[in-house]
Motif scaffolding. Structure first.
Motif, PDB file in Angstrom:
ATOM      1  N   PHE A  64       3.369   1.331  -3.296  1.00 11.17           N
ATOM      2  CA  PHE A  64       2.666   1.766  -5.078  1.00 11.17           C
ATOM      3  C   PHE A  64       1.202   2.489  -4.618  1.00 11.17           C
ATOM      4  O   PHE A  64       0.665   3.158  -5.476  1.00 11.17           O
ATOM      5  N   ASP A  65       0.907   3.338  -3.193  1.00  9.36           N
ATOM      6  CA  ASP A  65       0.032   4.540  -2.808  1.00  9.36           C
ATOM      7  C   ASP A  65      -1.069   3.913  -3.118  1.00  9.36           C
ATOM      8  O   ASP A  65      -2.080   4.963  -4.127  1.00  9.36           O
ATOM      9  N   ILE A  66      -1.442   3.361  -3.163  1.00 11.19           N
ATOM     10  CA  ILE A  66      -3.093   2.228  -3.064  1.00 11.19           C
ATOM     11  C   ILE A  66      -3.203   1.896  -1.620  1.00 11.19           C
ATOM     12  O   ILE A  66      -3.087   1.769  -0.304  1.00 11.19           O
ATOM     13  N   GLU A  67      -5.044   1.315  -1.624  1.00 13.07           N
ATOM     14  CA  GLU A  67      -5.500   1.126  -0.291  1.00 13.07           C
ATOM     15  C   GLU A  67      -6.190   0.075  -0.803  1.00 13.07           C
ATOM     16  O   GLU A  67      -6.827   0.158  -1.689  1.00 13.07           O
TER      17      GLU A  67
ATOM     18  N   GLU B 268       0.847  -1.213   0.155  1.00 12.09           N
ATOM     19  CA  GLU B 268       0.067  -0.328  -0.103  1.00 12.09           C
ATOM     20  C   GLU B 268       0.872   1.226  -0.364  1.00 12.09           C
ATOM     21  O   GLU B 268       1.053   2.084  -0.957  1.00 12.09           O
ATOM     22  N   GLU B 269       1.428   1.230   0.913  1.00  6.38           N
ATOM     23  CA  GLU B 269       2.877   2.798   0.921  1.00  6.38           C
ATOM     24  C   GLU B 269       3.727   2.937  -0.461  1.00  6.38           C
ATOM     25  O   GLU B 269       4.001   3.614  -0.952  1.00  6.38           O
TER      26      GLU B 269
END
Length: 74
Positions: A48-51, A45-46
């Protein structure tokens, strides 16, 4: 660095194992336990800046599934 290389780098770090390759799965990696599974999700998540949804995290059982899931998010 492409997506697959980045995922392998993160997995090697999370599992603290340099031998991690594209064949890695929960079935063949002793270090892939529930705690490291959550750490892997958090690191992805961190990075690739995803949730990730809980269902997506649960489906991440091997390298190919992780990559496929990321590709659908990016």
């Amino acid at each position: 660095m492409n997506l697959e290389e980045k995922v392998l780098e993160i997995m090697r770090e999370v599992f603290d194992q340099q031998e991690v390759n594209t064949d890695v799965s929960q079935k063949n990696c002793d270090r892939w336990d529930s705690l490291r599974h959550l750490s892997l999700a958090s690191e992805l998540e961190e990075a690739f800046d995803i949730e990730l949804e809980p269902e997506e995290i649960a489906e991440m059982t091997d390298f190919q599934r992780v990559v496929s899931m990321l590709q659908s998010k990016l």
